[in-house]
Design a protein around this motif. Sequence first.
Motif, PDB file in Angstrom:
ATOM      1  N   PHE A 281       0.830  -1.206   0.000  1.00 21.34           N
ATOM      2  CA  PHE A 281       0.000   0.000   0.000  1.00 21.34           C
ATOM      3  C   PHE A 281       0.866   1.258   0.000  1.00 21.34           C
ATOM      4  O   PHE A 281       0.551   2.242  -0.677  1.00 21.34           O
ATOM      5  CB  PHE A 281      -0.958  -0.003   1.188  1.00 21.34           C
ATOM      6  CG  PHE A 281      -2.224  -0.782   0.939  1.00 21.34           C
ATOM      7  CD1 PHE A 281      -3.264  -0.221   0.220  1.00 21.34           C
ATOM      8  CD2 PHE A 281      -2.377  -2.072   1.410  1.00 21.34           C
ATOM      9  CE1 PHE A 281      -4.432  -0.919  -0.030  1.00 21.34           C
ATOM     10  CE2 PHE A 281      -3.535  -2.793   1.171  1.00 21.34           C
ATOM     11  CZ  PHE A 281      -4.579  -2.222   0.445  1.00 21.34           C
ATOM     12  N   ARG A 282       1.963   1.251   0.753  1.00 21.99           N
ATOM     13  CA  ARG A 282       2.881   2.392   0.722  1.00 21.99           C
ATOM     14  C   ARG A 282       3.465   2.571  -0.665  1.00 21.99           C
ATOM     15  O   ARG A 282       3.515   3.679  -1.207  1.00 21.99           O
ATOM     16  CB  ARG A 282       4.026   2.192   1.735  1.00 21.99           C
ATOM     17  CG  ARG A 282       5.005   3.372   1.786  1.00 21.99           C
ATOM     18  CD  ARG A 282       6.255   3.052   2.608  1.00 21.99           C
ATOM     19  NE  ARG A 282       7.213   2.196   1.905  1.00 21.99           N
ATOM     20  CZ  ARG A 282       8.182   2.641   1.115  1.00 21.99           C
ATOM     21  NH1 ARG A 282       8.322   3.943   0.882  1.00 21.99           N
ATOM     22  NH2 ARG A 282       9.013   1.795   0.534  1.00 21.99           N
ATOM     23  N   TRP A 283       3.923   1.482  -1.228  1.00 24.55           N
ATOM     24  CA  TRP A 283       4.637   1.496  -2.502  1.00 24.55           C
ATOM     25  C   TRP A 283       3.744   1.991  -3.638  1.00 24.55           C
ATOM     26  O   TRP A 283       4.161   2.812  -4.466  1.00 24.55           O
ATOM     27  CB  TRP A 283       5.137   0.087  -2.800  1.00 24.55           C
ATOM     28  CG  TRP A 283       6.127  -0.035  -3.918  1.00 24.55           C
ATOM     29  CD1 TRP A 283       5.872  -0.502  -5.184  1.00 24.55           C
ATOM     30  CD2 TRP A 283       7.522   0.284  -3.884  1.00 24.55           C
ATOM     31  NE1 TRP A 283       7.018  -0.497  -5.937  1.00 24.55           N
ATOM     32  CE2 TRP A 283       8.051  -0.018  -5.158  1.00 24.55           C
ATOM     33  CE3 TRP A 283       8.364   0.781  -2.899  1.00 24.55           C
ATOM     34  CZ2 TRP A 283       9.392   0.168  -5.472  1.00 24.55           C
ATOM     35  CZ3 TRP A 283       9.698   0.976  -3.205  1.00 24.55           C
ATOM     36  CH2 TRP A 283      10.202   0.667  -4.486  1.00 24.55           C
ATOM     37  N   VAL A 284       2.527   1.503  -3.678  1.00 27.56           N
ATOM     38  CA  VAL A 284       1.609   1.838  -4.772  1.00 27.56           C
ATOM     39  C   VAL A 284       0.880   3.155  -4.505  1.00 27.56           C
ATOM     40  O   VAL A 284       0.639   3.938  -5.425  1.00 27.56           O
ATOM     41  CB  VAL A 284       0.592   0.699  -4.993  1.00 27.56           C
ATOM     42  CG1 VAL A 284      -0.388   1.044  -6.115  1.00 27.56           C
ATOM     43  CG2 VAL A 284       1.308  -0.615  -5.291  1.00 27.56           C
ATOM     44  N   SER A 285       0.519   3.400  -3.243  1.00 29.50           N
ATOM     45  CA  SER A 285      -0.289   4.580  -2.881  1.00 29.50           C
ATOM     46  C   SER A 285      -1.446   4.751  -3.866  1.00 29.50           C
ATOM     47  O   SER A 285      -1.473   5.710  -4.664  1.00 29.50           O
ATOM     48  CB  SER A 285       0.572   5.845  -2.847  1.00 29.50           C
ATOM     49  OG  SER A 285       1.543   5.767  -1.838  1.00 29.50           O
ATOM     50  N   PRO A 286      -2.429   3.843  -3.826  1.00 31.13           N
ATOM     51  CA  PRO A 286      -3.496   3.869  -4.850  1.00 31.13           C
ATOM     52  C   PRO A 286      -4.262   5.185  -4.920  1.00 31.13           C
ATOM     53  O   PRO A 286      -4.598   5.640  -6.011  1.00 31.13           O
ATOM     54  CB  PRO A 286      -4.416   2.720  -4.407  1.00 31.13           C
ATOM     55  CG  PRO A 286      -3.548   1.808  -3.606  1.00 31.13           C
ATOM     56  CD  PRO A 286      -2.585   2.714  -2.893  1.00 31.13           C
ATOM     57  N   VAL A 287      -4.537   5.804  -3.768  1.00 28.28           N
ATOM     58  CA  VAL A 287      -5.167   7.133  -3.783  1.00 28.28           C
ATOM     59  C   VAL A 287      -4.042   8.165  -3.925  1.00 28.28           C
ATOM     60  O   VAL A 287      -3.169   8.251  -3.073  1.00 28.28           O
ATOM     61  CB  VAL A 287      -5.975   7.386  -2.496  1.00 28.28           C
ATOM     62  CG1 VAL A 287      -6.563   8.799  -2.515  1.00 28.28           C
ATOM     63  CG2 VAL A 287      -7.090   6.353  -2.354  1.00 28.28           C
ATOM     64  N   LYS A 288      -4.076   8.913  -4.992  1.00 32.39           N
ATOM     65  CA  LYS A 288      -2.967   9.812  -5.298  1.00 32.39           C
ATOM     66  C   LYS A 288      -3.066  11.145  -4.559  1.00 32.39           C
ATOM     67  O   LYS A 288      -2.032  11.746  -4.241  1.00 32.39           O
ATOM     68  CB  LYS A 288      -2.902  10.071  -6.808  1.00 32.39           C
ATOM     69  CG  LYS A 288      -2.899   8.806  -7.662  1.00 32.39           C
ATOM     70  CD  LYS A 288      -1.819   7.824  -7.230  1.00 32.39           C
ATOM     71  CE  LYS A 288      -1.847   6.548  -8.076  1.00 32.39           C
ATOM     72  NZ  LYS A 288      -0.909   5.524  -7.565  1.00 32.39           N
ATOM     73  N   GLN A 289      -4.272  11.612  -4.305  1.00 30.17           N
ATOM     74  CA  GLN A 289      -4.412  12.920  -3.676  1.00 30.17           C
ATOM     75  C   GLN A 289      -5.824  13.113  -3.149  1.00 30.17           C
ATOM     76  O   GLN A 289      -6.771  12.479  -3.618  1.00 30.17           O
ATOM     77  CB  GLN A 289      -4.095  14.038  -4.678  1.00 30.17           C
ATOM     78  CG  GLN A 289      -4.794  13.921  -6.036  1.00 30.17           C
ATOM     79  CD  GLN A 289      -6.211  14.463  -6.113  1.00 30.17           C
ATOM     80  OE1 GLN A 289      -6.651  15.182  -5.237  1.00 30.17           O
ATOM     81  NE2 GLN A 289      -6.925  14.134  -7.187  1.00 30.17           N
ATOM     82  N   PHE A 290      -5.936  13.944  -2.141  1.00 29.65           N
ATOM     83  CA  PHE A 290      -7.182  14.590  -1.767  1.00 29.65           C
ATOM     84  C   PHE A 290      -6.876  16.068  -1.610  1.00 29.65           C
ATOM     85  O   PHE A 290      -5.715  16.486  -1.462  1.00 29.65           O
ATOM     86  CB  PHE A 290      -7.755  14.019  -0.463  1.00 29.65           C
ATOM     87  CG  PHE A 290      -8.615  12.797  -0.663  1.00 29.65           C
ATOM     88  CD1 PHE A 290      -9.789  12.866  -1.410  1.00 29.65           C
ATOM     89  CD2 PHE A 290      -8.262  11.578  -0.100  1.00 29.65           C
ATOM     90  CE1 PHE A 290     -10.583  11.753  -1.599  1.00 29.65           C
ATOM     91  CE2 PHE A 290      -9.048  10.456  -0.280  1.00 29.65           C
ATOM     92  CZ  PHE A 290     -10.218  10.541  -1.028  1.00 29.65           C
ATOM     93  N   MET A 291      -7.918  16.871  -1.637  1.00 37.06           N
ATOM     94  CA  MET A 291      -7.770  18.313  -1.490  1.00 37.06           C
ATOM     95  C   MET A 291      -8.381  18.765  -0.168  1.00 37.06           C
ATOM     96  O   MET A 291      -9.295  18.121   0.366  1.00 37.06           O
ATOM     97  CB  MET A 291      -8.483  19.051  -2.629  1.00 37.06           C
ATOM     98  CG  MET A 291      -8.068  18.635  -4.026  1.00 37.06           C
ATOM     99  SD  MET A 291      -6.444  19.244  -4.526  1.00 37.06           S
ATOM    100  CE  MET A 291      -6.790  20.969  -4.824  1.00 37.06           C
ATOM    101  N   ARG A 292      -7.893  19.866   0.361  1.00 36.28           N
ATOM    102  CA  ARG A 292      -8.503  20.546   1.492  1.00 36.28           C
ATOM    103  C   ARG A 292      -8.531  22.047   1.185  1.00 36.28           C
ATOM    104  O   ARG A 292      -7.659  22.563   0.476  1.00 36.28           O
ATOM    105  CB  ARG A 292      -7.712  20.306   2.784  1.00 36.28           C
ATOM    106  CG  ARG A 292      -7.617  18.855   3.220  1.00 36.28           C
ATOM    107  CD  ARG A 292      -8.953  18.318   3.714  1.00 36.28           C
ATOM    108  NE  ARG A 292      -8.781  16.986   4.291  1.00 36.28           N
ATOM    109  CZ  ARG A 292      -8.925  15.847   3.609  1.00 36.28           C
ATOM    110  NH1 ARG A 292      -9.216  15.898   2.304  1.00 36.28           N
ATOM    111  NH2 ARG A 292      -8.784  14.681   4.212  1.00 36.28           N
TER     112      ARG A 292
END
Length: 401
Positions: A281-292
């Motif tokens: 999960f660290r390596w792939v990081s499937p969710v690339k971004q969220f915004m705030r």
Amino acid sequence: MNVEEAGRVFTTPQAYADEKWLHSATALLRRESPVHWVEAEGFEPFWAITRHADVARISRATDIWLNAPRPALARHSSSAEVPVRTLVQMDAPDHGVYRHLSADWFKPSGVRRLTERVQQLARRYVDRMADLDGECDFAADVAIHFPLYVILSLLGLPENDFPRMLKLTQDMFGAEDVDMTDKNLLETLADFFQYFQGIVSSRRENPSDDLGSAIANATIDGQLIGELEAIGYYVLIATAGHDTTSAAISGGLHALVEHPDQWRRLSDNLDLVPTAVDEMFRWVSPVKQFMRTAAEDTELHGVRIAKGEAVLLSYPSANRDEDVFDEPSRFDIGRTPNKHLAFGIGAHFCLGTHLARLEARALFAELVPRVRSIELAGTPQYMDTLFVGGPKRLPIRYTMT
């Protein structure tokens, strides 16, 4: 590249399909411009946040940093008002109230009840690999189906609807990749809306013991939740609950094949499966971004961020931060501790974290002991994306028991 060129990776879908490009750019930003202003044609400007500590700090400070009105980076053409609202768009107090509606299903005790069923499904898909005569596209033939089957079974959806859900999920998260969809986001959401509107109606008329019924019949202050809120819940669980896990599973296998020493290490010691899965999960990081969005004027590393300005939280960058991870570019299935942010942190910590880990652990615990040899049978291809993604093709050749 210079820092201005590096900042544009976040608005370039192809950058997420090229690990060298992405990680070179984010490493440069962490060093030289950790709070970086990005302006790109087709996007509202934003600040890119690339350091682990800053992503975590912003994620925890929900009084200052809001999910609404811009929870994720999107082009002008795809960011129009959508008819449903999910947990991703919600802030306090609504977020906590609606999250609580399904919390029991996803906390560790609830997920443990699914262990036997998930293990059965893992065995089914590993058997499927064995039936494919030693060669398959792991991403398309296995990884994309196994988590989808789990999550849609949890919702209680009929199996003959699974192909439709797979196509809709690909349309949603593959919107930036010409190989994945020919629809725009609003068309996809309209299809989801129509389908789940029928599910809400049927579950209210004939409730059962599945999560789909629990959502449709949930109440707040003694009143049924609105139809749009129920549909939003379904959309979130059916998509995020599936595509992120499939990306981690396929990207995780790719990493194991490219690091045969780690494959051998895991084959020799299956007790490492839990830490191996977290490393995937660290390596792939499937969710690339969220915004705030800043609820007030604030400052980070001496940079003034005005009320109403948005920040992008880069999870692939945070998960390769040299200040947190020893040799972050090394794939290490025994990495401990592993303080990755692939599931987020704070109030919006991923609802399905425990289920995602259970699924990935079950699959690799079943797969690794049965594989005698494995290698790439072609060039892997990753999705062009701005939001969620992983391998779209992972051709492998293998022998199995």
